[in-house]
Design a protein around this motif. Structure first.
Motif, mmCIF file in Angstrom:
data_model
loop_
_atom_site.group_PDB
_atom_site.id
_atom_site.type_symbol
_atom_site.label_atom_id
_atom_site.label_comp_id
_atom_site.label_asym_id
_atom_site.label_seq_id
_atom_site.Cartn_x
_atom_site.Cartn_y
_atom_site.Cartn_z
ATOM 1 N N LEU A 170 0.739 -1.062 -0.104
ATOM 2 C CA LEU A 170 0.118 -0.139 0.035
ATOM 3 C C LEU A 170 0.841 1.201 0.139
ATOM 4 C CD1 LEU A 170 -2.772 -0.856 2.813
ATOM 5 C CD2 LEU A 170 -3.156 -0.626 0.136
ATOM 6 N N LEU A 171 0.291 2.383 -0.550
ATOM 7 C CA LEU A 171 1.301 3.739 -0.355
ATOM 8 C C LEU A 171 0.756 4.422 0.710
ATOM 9 C CD1 LEU A 171 0.705 4.579 -4.382
ATOM 10 C CD2 LEU A 171 2.701 3.751 -3.133
ATOM 11 N N HIS A 172 1.315 3.945 1.817
ATOM 12 C CA HIS A 172 0.561 4.340 3.087
ATOM 13 C C HIS A 172 2.131 4.767 3.851
ATOM 14 C CE1 HIS A 172 -0.706 4.134 7.341
ATOM 15 N NE2 HIS A 172 -1.813 4.766 6.998
ATOM 16 N N ARG A 173 2.087 6.020 4.175
ATOM 17 C CA ARG A 173 3.211 6.789 4.977
ATOM 18 C C ARG A 173 3.758 5.928 6.178
ATOM 19 N NH1 ARG A 173 4.310 9.944 8.272
ATOM 20 N NH2 ARG A 173 5.501 11.654 7.047
ATOM 21 N N GLY A 174 2.564 5.300 6.834
ATOM 22 C CA GLY A 174 3.010 4.553 8.000
ATOM 23 C C GLY A 174 3.620 3.400 7.967
ATOM 24 N N ASN A 175 4.071 2.885 6.654
ATOM 25 C CA ASN A 175 4.418 1.520 6.540
ATOM 26 C C ASN A 175 6.059 2.001 6.189
ATOM 27 O OD1 ASN A 175 2.172 0.299 6.097
ATOM 28 N ND2 ASN A 175 2.258 0.178 3.853
ATOM 29 N N PHE A 176 6.480 3.213 6.128
ATOM 30 C CA PHE A 176 7.915 3.497 5.819
ATOM 31 C C PHE A 176 8.480 4.254 7.003
ATOM 32 C CE2 PHE A 176 7.881 2.319 1.532
ATOM 33 C CZ PHE A 176 6.779 2.425 1.247
ATOM 34 N N GLY A 177 9.553 3.300 7.653
ATOM 35 C CA GLY A 177 10.387 3.854 8.770
ATOM 36 C C GLY A 177 11.654 4.767 8.503
ATOM 37 N N LEU A 178 11.946 4.838 7.116
ATOM 38 C CA LEU A 178 13.079 5.631 6.730
ATOM 39 C C LEU A 178 12.672 6.740 5.689
ATOM 40 C CD1 LEU A 178 15.685 2.797 6.581
ATOM 41 C CD2 LEU A 178 15.507 4.566 8.257
ATOM 42 N N TRP A 179 12.924 8.124 6.228
ATOM 43 C CA TRP A 179 12.781 9.141 5.112
ATOM 44 C C TRP A 179 13.914 9.958 4.939
ATOM 45 C CZ3 TRP A 179 7.422 10.651 3.692
ATOM 46 C CH2 TRP A 179 6.400 9.902 3.954
ATOM 47 N N GLY A 180 13.958 10.359 3.532
ATOM 48 C CA GLY A 180 14.942 11.569 3.342
ATOM 49 C C GLY A 180 14.432 12.774 3.921
ATOM 50 N N LYS A 181 15.425 13.801 3.608
ATOM 51 C CA LYS A 181 14.824 15.192 3.580
ATOM 52 C C LYS A 181 13.904 15.753 2.795
ATOM 53 C CE LYS A 181 18.407 16.166 7.098
ATOM 54 N NZ LYS A 181 19.401 17.003 7.756
ATOM 55 N N GLY A 182 14.042 15.146 1.508
ATOM 56 C CA GLY A 182 13.191 15.745 0.430
ATOM 57 C C GLY A 182 13.915 16.762 -0.766
ATOM 58 N N THR A 183 13.141 16.739 -1.790
ATOM 59 C CA THR A 183 13.565 17.807 -2.783
ATOM 60 C C THR A 183 12.489 18.282 -3.260
ATOM 61 O OG1 THR A 183 15.001 17.912 -4.835
ATOM 62 C CG2 THR A 183 13.802 15.938 -4.604
ATOM 63 N N GLN A 184 12.696 19.603 -3.718
ATOM 64 C CA GLN A 184 11.345 20.523 -4.121
ATOM 65 C C GLN A 184 11.316 20.348 -5.617
ATOM 66 O OE1 GLN A 184 9.289 21.968 -1.946
ATOM 67 N NE2 GLN A 184 8.110 22.557 -3.457
ATOM 68 N N VAL A 185 10.185 20.239 -6.009
ATOM 69 C CA VAL A 185 9.797 20.198 -7.371
ATOM 70 C C VAL A 185 8.415 21.388 -7.661
ATOM 71 C CG1 VAL A 185 8.555 18.975 -9.212
ATOM 72 C CG2 VAL A 185 10.306 17.831 -7.808
ATOM 73 N N THR A 186 8.825 22.121 -8.493
ATOM 74 C CA THR A 186 7.785 23.113 -8.652
ATOM 75 C C THR A 186 7.591 23.040 -10.232
ATOM 76 O OG1 THR A 186 8.815 24.550 -7.144
ATOM 77 C CG2 THR A 186 7.135 25.560 -8.640
#
Length: 125
Positions: free
Chosen positions: A106-122
């Protein structure tokens, strides 16, 4: 502990393309469920796509046919190719990972324990 570093974000015109990368250290991506989430200003984060250790992929309906997830196990790097961009694709994109194979069901955020800091897309229309 794993470390995920995204890059490749930026600005694009509607109809254009961008390619995001996520360089991973601390674990081997071939054995993890890997994916991308995004968050637009004022909105909840949204699961974009995932790829399992078995290579199976799942996409949100909003990006099917336009986005492609891939991984280079030798480089321990995850990619997101984004084509035919739309203004509603704008947001901060996060690389995510989890050792649990079920995370890719499932595309569910609670399933994922590791996250990067992100990159911005505009994306401008």
């Amino acid at each position: 502990h794993g470390h995920l570093v995204e890059s490749g974000g930026g600005s694009a015109q509607a109809g254009g393309s961008l390619r995001l990368s996520c360089v991973v250290s601390g674990f081997t991506i071939s054995t993890y469920c890997m994916g991308w989430f995004r968050q637009a200003p004022g909105k909840d984060d949204e699961g974009v796509t995932v790829v399992g250790s078995d290579g199976r992929v799942k996409y949100a309906d909003s990006v099917k046919g336009r986005f492609t997830i891939s991984k280079d196990n030798a480089r321990n790097t995850l990619y997101l190719e984004m084509n035919n961009l739309k203004a509603e694709d704008s947001g901060r994109y996060y690389c995510v990972a989890d050792p649990w194979a079920g995370a890719c069901l499932l595309l569910h955020r609670g399933n994922f324990g590791l996250w990067g800091k992100g990159t911005q897309v505009t994306v401008s229309s």
